[in-house]
Scaffold this motif. Structure first.
Motif, PDB file in Angstrom:
ATOM      1  N   GLN A 116       1.092  15.631  23.202  1.00 28.31           N
ATOM      2  CA  GLN A 116       1.235  16.875  22.460  1.00 28.31           C
ATOM      3  C   GLN A 116      -0.101  17.581  22.315  1.00 28.31           C
ATOM      4  N   ARG A 167      -0.969  21.331  23.844  1.00 32.37           N
ATOM      5  CA  ARG A 167      -1.578  22.413  23.063  1.00 32.37           C
ATOM      6  C   ARG A 167      -2.834  22.943  23.757  1.00 32.37           C
ATOM      7  N   LYS A 198       3.931  28.810  28.875  1.00 33.35           N
ATOM      8  CA  LYS A 198       3.982  29.160  27.450  1.00 33.35           C
ATOM      9  C   LYS A 198       2.682  29.828  27.015  1.00 33.35           C
ATOM     10  N   ASP A 231       8.395  31.710  25.748  1.00 32.67           N
ATOM     11  CA  ASP A 231       8.134  31.754  24.316  1.00 32.67           C
ATOM     12  C   ASP A 231       7.592  30.402  23.862  1.00 32.67           C
ATOM     13  N   GLY A 232       6.623  30.422  22.990  1.00 30.87           N
ATOM     14  CA  GLY A 232       6.066  29.177  22.488  1.00 30.87           C
ATOM     15  C   GLY A 232       5.307  29.403  21.198  1.00 30.87           C
ATOM     16  N   GLU A 233       4.815  28.303  20.635  1.00 32.33           N
ATOM     17  CA  GLU A 233       4.044  28.386  19.404  1.00 32.33           C
ATOM     18  C   GLU A 233       2.721  29.103  19.640  1.00 32.33           C
ATOM     19  N   ASN A 234       2.208  29.685  18.563  1.00 34.68           N
ATOM     20  CA  ASN A 234       0.938  30.394  18.649  1.00 34.68           C
ATOM     21  C   ASN A 234      -0.155  29.534  18.019  1.00 34.68           C
ATOM     22  N   TYR A 235      -0.935  28.858  18.842  1.00 37.15           N
ATOM     23  CA  TYR A 235      -1.987  27.981  18.340  1.00 37.15           C
ATOM     24  C   TYR A 235      -3.332  28.706  18.350  1.00 37.15           C
ATOM     25  N   THR A 263      -4.269  24.519  16.017  1.00 40.85           N
ATOM     26  CA  THR A 263      -3.232  24.471  14.994  1.00 40.85           C
ATOM     27  C   THR A 263      -2.399  25.742  14.958  1.00 40.85           C
ATOM     28  N   ASP A 264      -1.183  25.598  14.483  1.00 34.02           N
ATOM     29  CA  ASP A 264      -0.318  26.747  14.230  1.00 34.02           C
ATOM     30  C   ASP A 264      -0.188  26.989  12.728  1.00 34.02           C
ATOM     31  N   ASN A 265      -0.990  26.230  11.942  1.00 34.40           N
ATOM     32  CA  ASN A 265      -0.958  26.381  10.488  1.00 34.40           C
ATOM     33  C   ASN A 265      -2.343  26.047   9.935  1.00 34.40           C
ATOM     34  N   ASP A 301      -3.420  17.718  14.469  1.00 30.40           N
ATOM     35  CA  ASP A 301      -3.993  18.994  14.896  1.00 30.40           C
ATOM     36  C   ASP A 301      -5.405  18.868  15.464  1.00 30.40           C
TER      37      ASP A 301
END
Length: 251
Positions: free
Chosen positions: A26, A30, A72, A78-82, A103-105, A231
């Motif tokens: 993972q 990322r 992505k 479409d994917g997470e925004n890191y 990180t996405d957060n 993260d």
């Protein structure tokens, strides 16, 4: 072999174990996504992306997973925004610690990193407090029986490397600028050397000696705890633990 180099080798072994459990996958996904987002999907034009793709292949990640991560990141799916964040602080013994994360957060990651620092005898500092103590370099570790150091150095320098360090355990660390990383790696691989690990990472310009066993133990516990955060991509610290102390910790 310096304690810092020995810890780096322990990290590489741990990363290999984590890869088998899927933990490292993972983090690599990322890294590939962010590299593709920032520099595009063309490996020939995006050295950073190529570096992470090579690492993913070393970890036996499938081509399908790699391609999906690239798409992505580059906007094809479409994917997470890191986002890439750096944290700086000090560990036991006054050792400078630099933490690289994706990180996405941001709030979650900042809270987790701060908690780990405080729980393990460290302190999180302000941006810029230790970054000047490090520089980004390519680090390639080769291993094998009966390696000829002079021959290895000639091959490494021919490829564009700056320095070769004998780690004292049958492995050698080759250092180079980020721009020369791919060329050095390909030169060594083409010459038949087994590449145990390779990465472009922050490395300390100078080190702080940590000779007290208890302090060294607390420091390594802090660094391991930071590495274990989901993260966090990489942790670098400017320490040197004497061999005899390192060996007592490993016993």
């Amino acid at each position: 072999m310096s304690g810092h180099s020995k810890w780096a080798n322990i990290k590489h072994r741990k990363a290999a174990q984590d890869a088998k459990k899927g933990v490292a996958f993972q983090k690599l996904v990322r890294a590939i996504m962010v590299a593709a987002k920032e520099g595009g999907a063309d490996l020939a034009m995006n050295i950073r992306l190529k570096t992470f793709v090579d690492k993913a292949k070393e970890a036996n990640m499938t081509n399908e997973t790699i391609d999906r991560a690239i798409k992505k990141g580059s906007g094809g799916l479409d994917g997470e925004n890191y986002e890439e964040l750096y944290y700086e602080g000090y560990g036991p013994g006054g050792v400078a610690v630099l933490v690289e994360s994706l990180t996405d957060n941001k709030n979650r990651t900042s809270s987790e990193v701060r908690f780990v620092f405080s729980r393990n005898g460290g302190s999180l500092g302000e941006a810029g407090c230790v970054a000047w103590m490090f520089e980004r370099r390519g680090v390639i570790v080769v291993s094998g029986e009966g390696l000829d150091e002079d021959e290895l150095m000639m091959n490494a320098l021919d490829g564009g490397a700056d320095d070769v360090e004998n780690n004292g355990d049958g492995t050698f660390s080759i250092y180079c600028t980020p721009s020369a990383f791919s060329a050095v790696r390909e030169t060594l691989s083409g010459a038949g050397y087994h590449i145990a690990s390779s990465d472009v990472q922050m490395t300390p310009k100078n080190t702080v000696t940590v000779s007290e066993r208890g302090t060294a133990s607390r420091l390594l516990r802090l660094l391991d705890a930071l590495e274990d955060l989901d993260d966090v991509q990489n942790v670098t610290a400017n320490f040197d633990i004497p061999d005899e102390v390192m060996e007592s910790l490993e016993a």
